[in-house]
Enzyme design. Structure first.
Site, PDB file in Angstrom:
ATOM      1  N   TYR A  89       0.850  -1.195   0.000  1.00 39.66           N
ATOM      2  CA  TYR A  89       0.000   0.000   0.000  1.00 39.66           C
ATOM      3  C   TYR A  89       0.885   1.244   0.000  1.00 39.66           C
ATOM      4  O   TYR A  89       1.912   1.283   0.700  1.00 39.66           O
ATOM      5  CB  TYR A  89      -0.884  -0.005   1.253  1.00 39.66           C
ATOM      6  N   GLU A 140      -3.528   7.312  -4.030  1.00 37.75           N
ATOM      7  CA  GLU A 140      -3.426   6.069  -3.260  1.00 37.75           C
ATOM      8  C   GLU A 140      -3.283   4.890  -4.211  1.00 37.75           C
ATOM      9  O   GLU A 140      -4.019   4.798  -5.194  1.00 37.75           O
ATOM     10  CB  GLU A 140      -4.677   5.893  -2.393  1.00 37.75           C
TER      11      GLU A 140
END
Ligand code: GDP
Ligand code: MN
Length: 383
Positions: A101, A189
């Site tokens: 991530y 993101e």
């Protein structure tokens, strides 16, 4: 402005962030053509601005054209958490060794940017933050300094990414930072950021929120705007030039001045209600503006009562009251209104409202009384 995944990936590609080759489609035939072009196996991905598409059945692997067709058929038109899928993105499927991530966003509380990296990707980052907060490496980035490679490397190391992913992840982070900073995003993101079996680091998903205040610097954003899903309430407010933010409650709010609007939300919360929106109509509360504001709130199905909170300054109370009465006449409202009118010539204004008072139009002298009345009406109780 929130981008769809495929638009986010287009934006990423401008900054050289590695993404899979693919194409978007609005029809089943277009989807098969995009799959043929991407090369099998492919992944067919629902384009909706909501997380957890995978779990909802909106992401499917296809080994050949027949399978791609069947998945496109199933996914186009599918309802994912209230969002109907109108577009699919089809890309060459990746082999995944690890899912990580990475993100950049703004941390307003410290007036800095916040970088987050985790070895626990592919899952909801909020649940990682709850269950295993140490699994997320964080760094604040001074906007005047920017991200340097040493900090990027520290983040990747602190997050515990596999050693073979380090160089690739640092490279992606540096590019993602440029995308965020020069690209004027409020959020970028990548979840998951993957490591492939042959050691490449690569963005498998993209979430990008562009900063609308910077739109004047980016004429190229227009192409995103055409397809971006604007909440219908937001779209109408934008058209009317109103400062509107949709929320989830049942008490519609109209106030003049951003500070008063925020206080109004607080007071509604305090007396046990939930605001449906933030709406600041600015200084001049004339009938035109008020009618526009009421129309916007009227499109919100959840609204059960409307609280109009006006503090007259330059605009006199009687003019505000006349404006409200006129707007009330013009718009066929689904919910009753409670008004608190104060400030310059409040008495005169209230006298006008008094003449038009009914079960659908209630006037209260103070903010708290008005909030209580609006919350009562929202709960189906006549105050
Ligand atoms: P989200 O669920 O809406 O966040 O959608 P993502 O794009 O993040 O995809 C969800 C999951 O689908 C990923 O975490 C992967 O496990 C899987 N997935 C997506 N694309 C591929 C792919 O190209 N190959 C493989 N093997 N899995 C994929
Ligand atoms: Mn994802």
């Amino acid at each position: 402005m929130d981008l769809f995944e495929y638009q986010g990936k287009q934006y990423f590609a401008r900054y050289d962030i590695p993404v899979s080759p693919g194409g978007m489609a609005r029809t089943i035939d277009e989807a098969v053509a995009a799959a043929d072009a991407a090369g099998y196996p492919v992944v067919v991905k629902a384009q909706v601005q909501v997380g957890g598409r995978g779990k909802a059945g909106g992401i499917k692997l296809a080994a050949d054209a027949g399978e791609a067709r069947r998945h496109a058929e199933a996914i186009l038109g599918m309802d994912i958490k209230g969002h109907v899928v109108k577009i699919v993105w089809i890309e060459h499927a990746s082999d995944i060794a690890k899912e990580y991530y990475a993100s950049f966003t703004l941390d307003r509380s410290v007036k800095k940017h916040l970088a987050m990296v985790s070895a626990k990707g592919g899952v909801d980052i909020e649940s990682v933050a709850d269950e295993d907060p140490d699994a997320i490496a964080k760094a604040h980035i001074d906007p005047l300094v920017g991200l340097d490679e040493a900090t990027a490397r520290q983040l990747v190391d602190a997050a515990g990414l596999d050693v073979e992913a380090h160089d690739g992840a640092v490279d992606v982070l540096m590019k993602l930072w440029r995308c965020y900073d020069e690209g004027d995003a409020d959020l970028v993101e990548i979840n998951p950021l993957i490591l492939t079996p042959d050691g490449k680091v690569h963005a498998l998903d993209a979430k990008v929120t562009l900063d609308d205040n910077a739109a004047f610097r980016h004429p190229e954003w227009d192409e995103f705007r055409g397809v971006a899903q604007l909440d219908p309430r937001d779209a109408l407010a934008k058209e009317k030039g109103l400062q509107y933010i949709g929320l989830d409650g049942e008490v519609g709010i109209i106030a003049n001045g951003a500070g008063l609007a925020m206080s109004t939300l607080d007071v509604v919360n305090q007396v046990g209600g939930k605001p449906a929106n933030f709406l600041d109509i600015g200084g001049g509360a004339n009938a035109e503006v008020m009618a526009g504001a009421l129309e916007v709130i009227n499109t919100d199905e959840k609204v059960k009562a409307i609280f109009i909170n006006i503090f007259g300054g330059i605009t006199k109370g009687e003019e505000v009251a006349k404006g409200i009465v006129e707007a009330f006449r013009r718009v066929d409202l689904k919910a009753p209104i409670v008004i608190r009118l104060d400030g310059t010539n409040a008495e005169e204004g209230r006298a006008i409202l008094k003449e038009h008072e009914s079960e659908r139009l209630v006037s209260k002298p103070t903010m708290v009384e008005a909030a209580k009345a609006a919350v009562a009406l929202a709960n189906g109780v006549q105050p």
